[in-house]
Design a protein around this motif. Structure first.
Motif, PDB file in Angstrom:
ATOM      1  N   THR A   1       4.121  -5.043  -6.026  1.00 27.85           N
ATOM      2  CA  THR A   1       3.167  -4.268  -6.805  1.00 27.85           C
ATOM      3  C   THR A   1       2.647  -3.188  -5.874  1.00 27.85           C
ATOM      4  OG1 THR A   1       2.476  -6.103  -8.239  1.00 27.85           O
ATOM      5  CG2 THR A   1       0.933  -4.276  -7.974  1.00 27.85           C
ATOM      6  N   ALA A   2       2.835  -1.938  -6.250  1.00 31.40           N
ATOM      7  CA  ALA A   2       2.371  -0.837  -5.411  1.00 31.40           C
ATOM      8  C   ALA A   2       0.902  -0.568  -5.685  1.00 31.40           C
ATOM      9  CB  ALA A   2       3.199   0.416  -5.675  1.00 31.40           C
ATOM     10  N   LEU A   3       0.150  -0.325  -4.617  1.00 33.78           N
ATOM     11  CA  LEU A   3      -1.292  -0.088  -4.726  1.00 33.78           C
ATOM     12  C   LEU A   3      -1.641   1.231  -4.054  1.00 33.78           C
ATOM     13  CD1 LEU A   3      -4.192  -1.020  -5.408  1.00 33.78           C
ATOM     14  CD2 LEU A   3      -4.185  -2.296  -3.236  1.00 33.78           C
ATOM     15  N   SER A   4      -2.202   2.143  -4.839  1.00 27.22           N
ATOM     16  CA  SER A   4      -2.624   3.444  -4.314  1.00 27.22           C
ATOM     17  C   SER A   4      -4.114   3.633  -4.577  1.00 27.22           C
ATOM     18  CB  SER A   4      -1.839   4.581  -4.984  1.00 27.22           C
ATOM     19  OG  SER A   4      -0.454   4.426  -4.815  1.00 27.22           O
ATOM     20  N   PHE A   5      -4.705   4.616  -3.888  1.00 23.13           N
ATOM     21  CA  PHE A   5      -6.139   4.856  -4.014  1.00 23.13           C
ATOM     22  C   PHE A   5      -6.436   6.331  -4.266  1.00 23.13           C
ATOM     23  CE2 PHE A   5      -5.735   1.015  -1.509  1.00 23.13           C
ATOM     24  CZ  PHE A   5      -6.699   0.179  -2.061  1.00 23.13           C
ATOM     25  N   ARG A   6      -7.335   6.559  -5.191  1.00 19.69           N
ATOM     26  CA  ARG A   6      -7.943   7.868  -5.381  1.00 19.69           C
ATOM     27  C   ARG A   6      -9.332   7.741  -4.753  1.00 19.69           C
ATOM     28  NH1 ARG A   6      -7.555   7.825 -10.345  1.00 19.69           N
ATOM     29  NH2 ARG A   6      -5.579   8.936 -10.667  1.00 19.69           N
TER      30      ARG A   6
ATOM     31  N   LEU B   1       0.853  -1.179   0.000  1.00 21.13           N
ATOM     32  CA  LEU B   1       0.000   0.000   0.000  1.00 21.13           C
ATOM     33  C   LEU B   1       0.894   1.235   0.000  1.00 21.13           C
ATOM     34  CD1 LEU B   1      -2.766  -1.085   2.536  1.00 21.13           C
ATOM     35  CD2 LEU B   1      -2.945  -0.908   0.063  1.00 21.13           C
ATOM     36  N   LEU B   2       0.773   2.035  -1.038  1.00 20.09           N
ATOM     37  CA  LEU B   2       1.667   3.168  -1.218  1.00 20.09           C
ATOM     38  C   LEU B   2       0.860   4.448  -1.379  1.00 20.09           C
ATOM     39  CD1 LEU B   2       4.696   4.025  -1.656  1.00 20.09           C
ATOM     40  CD2 LEU B   2       4.193   3.902  -4.108  1.00 20.09           C
ATOM     41  N   SER B   3       0.919   5.306  -0.371  1.00 15.14           N
ATOM     42  CA  SER B   3       0.227   6.591  -0.459  1.00 15.14           C
ATOM     43  C   SER B   3       1.085   7.639  -1.143  1.00 15.14           C
ATOM     44  CB  SER B   3      -0.132   7.080   0.952  1.00 15.14           C
ATOM     45  OG  SER B   3       1.040   7.438   1.672  1.00 15.14           O
ATOM     46  N   GLY B   4       2.396   7.435  -1.109  1.00 16.68           N
ATOM     47  CA  GLY B   4       3.325   8.447  -1.574  1.00 16.68           C
ATOM     48  C   GLY B   4       3.968   9.205  -0.431  1.00 16.68           C
TER      49      GLY B   4
ATOM     50  N   ALA C   1      -6.598  -4.756  -1.142  1.00 20.88           N
ATOM     51  CA  ALA C   1      -5.248  -5.291  -1.326  1.00 20.88           C
ATOM     52  C   ALA C   1      -5.248  -6.814  -1.274  1.00 20.88           C
ATOM     53  CB  ALA C   1      -4.311  -4.727  -0.258  1.00 20.88           C
ATOM     54  N   ALA C   2      -6.080  -7.384  -0.394  1.00 19.98           N
ATOM     55  CA  ALA C   2      -6.174  -8.849  -0.323  1.00 19.98           C
ATOM     56  C   ALA C   2      -6.725  -9.415  -1.628  1.00 19.98           C
ATOM     57  CB  ALA C   2      -7.063  -9.261   0.849  1.00 19.98           C
ATOM     58  N   GLY C   3      -7.696  -8.713  -2.221  1.00 19.80           N
ATOM     59  CA  GLY C   3      -8.227  -9.143  -3.509  1.00 19.80           C
ATOM     60  C   GLY C   3      -7.175  -9.079  -4.605  1.00 19.80           C
ATOM     61  N   VAL C   4      -6.347  -8.044  -4.576  1.00 22.06           N
ATOM     62  CA  VAL C   4      -5.260  -7.936  -5.549  1.00 22.06           C
ATOM     63  C   VAL C   4      -4.265  -9.074  -5.336  1.00 22.06           C
ATOM     64  CG1 VAL C   4      -3.329  -6.526  -6.374  1.00 22.06           C
ATOM     65  CG2 VAL C   4      -5.518  -5.441  -5.809  1.00 22.06           C
TER      66      VAL C   4
ATOM     67  N   ALA D   1       1.663 -11.614   0.445  1.00 24.12           N
ATOM     68  CA  ALA D   1       1.679 -10.681   1.571  1.00 24.12           C
ATOM     69  C   ALA D   1       1.261  -9.283   1.148  1.00 24.12           C
ATOM     70  CB  ALA D   1       3.071 -10.630   2.198  1.00 24.12           C
ATOM     71  N   ILE D   2       0.718  -8.556   2.129  1.00 20.39           N
ATOM     72  CA  ILE D   2       0.418  -7.136   1.990  1.00 20.39           C
ATOM     73  C   ILE D   2       1.350  -6.394   2.938  1.00 20.39           C
ATOM     74  CG2 ILE D   2      -1.309  -5.311   2.286  1.00 20.39           C
ATOM     75  CD1 ILE D   2      -3.455  -7.591   2.111  1.00 20.39           C
ATOM     76  N   TYR D   3       2.018  -5.381   2.432  1.00 18.62           N
ATOM     77  CA  TYR D   3       2.828  -4.504   3.274  1.00 18.62           C
ATOM     78  C   TYR D   3       2.087  -3.185   3.448  1.00 18.62           C
ATOM     79  CZ  TYR D   3       7.135  -7.303   3.086  1.00 18.62           C
ATOM     80  OH  TYR D   3       8.092  -8.295   3.247  1.00 18.62           O
ATOM     81  N   ILE D   4       2.020  -2.720   4.687  1.00 12.20           N
ATOM     82  CA  ILE D   4       1.353  -1.455   4.971  1.00 12.20           C
ATOM     83  C   ILE D   4       2.214  -0.648   5.935  1.00 12.20           C
ATOM     84  CG2 ILE D   4      -0.076  -2.575   6.757  1.00 12.20           C
ATOM     85  CD1 ILE D   4      -2.242  -0.472   6.164  1.00 12.20           C
ATOM     86  N   GLY D   5       2.333   0.635   5.658  1.00  8.00           N
ATOM     87  CA  GLY D   5       3.214   1.500   6.454  1.00  8.00           C
ATOM     88  C   GLY D   5       2.543   2.112   7.662  1.00  8.00           C
TER      89      GLY D   5
END
Length: 224
Positions: free
Chosen positions: A30-35, A8-11, A107-110, A118-122
């Motif tokens: 794979t980086a995942l961001s959300f609008r 999970l990447l917010s920037g 993220a789990a669905g991705v 695994a999912i990494y979250i900051g």
């Protein structure tokens, strides 16, 4: 073959250091961001720049949380500045209800779609804004949910949630980022949009505190 992970990447600072940690631990990220209807999308530009730096895939998913009551999604609400008091005793109006629950679920669905383990979250539970979905108990509960609520889980290969900076101070996060050569100069943490960071919202204050205590100068620009 490198194991796959969704990050999970917010920037922002924390998520970028988390991405650097995921890469350092030998994952193909794979980086995942959300609008999601946030009041500005400057962080997404930072996320894109970080992904280009690492030359990794970047997914941006649109999801409308603008009806949720939060100063990050409702511009009629003021972003607190120079807030006093202990964060864990006063959850601020910048809290977006259920945001991490929603983001982790997607993220789990991705993960299941691309075969990631695994999912990494900051998330951080030391120097943070007091959000309930950034705490150890929340992530333990979510891990248990994934074991029974996903195909991977019921087949005995549950998706892991990894929180490499959860128990680090902001100063330690900055130090870790420097050690991993993370592109901290590309990140954006301010709750307010604009050409320069405000320096007064919770996120800016925690970031500046971290750089100061770590003995480094923050390379992004601030107002004033």
């Amino acid at each position: 073959m490198m194991p796959k992970a969704v990050v999970l990447l917010s920037g922002g600072l924390d998520s970028t250091v988390t991405l650097a940690a995921a890469i350092d631990e030998g994952n193909e990220p794979t980086a995942l961001s959300f609008r999601y209807g946030q009041r500005h999308t400057k962080e997404l530009g930072s996320a894109e720049a970080v992904c280009k730096h690492y030359e990794i895939e970047h997914l941006i998913i649109d999801i409308d949380l603008s009806s949720f009551r939060s100063a990050l999604t409702d511009e009629s609400l003021e972003v607190p500045s120079d807030r006093e008091g202990k964060p864990d005793e006063n959850i601020p109006i910048t809290y977006v209800p259920s945001r991490n629950i929603i983001f982790l679920s997607i993220a789990a669905g991705v993960c299941e779609s691309i075969g990631a383990e695994a999912i990494y979250i900051g998330a951080n539970a030391v120097d943070y804004s007091g959000y309930p979905d950034c705490r150890y108990d929340f992530f333990e509960a979510f891990r248990k949910m994934l074991t029974v609520g996903t195909k991977a889980g019921v087949e005995g290969n549950p998706i892991d949630i990894r929180t490499p900076i959860l128990e680090l101070s902001k100063a330690d996060i900055v130090r870790k980022g420097k050690e991993l050569n993370a592109p901290l100069h590309l990140t954006w943490s301010c709750y307010n949009g604009g050409g320069k960071a405000c320096g007064h919202c919770d996120s800016c204050r925690l970031r500046l505190k971290g750089f100061r205590e770590a003995g480094y100068t923050d390379e992004i620009e601030y107002e004033g």
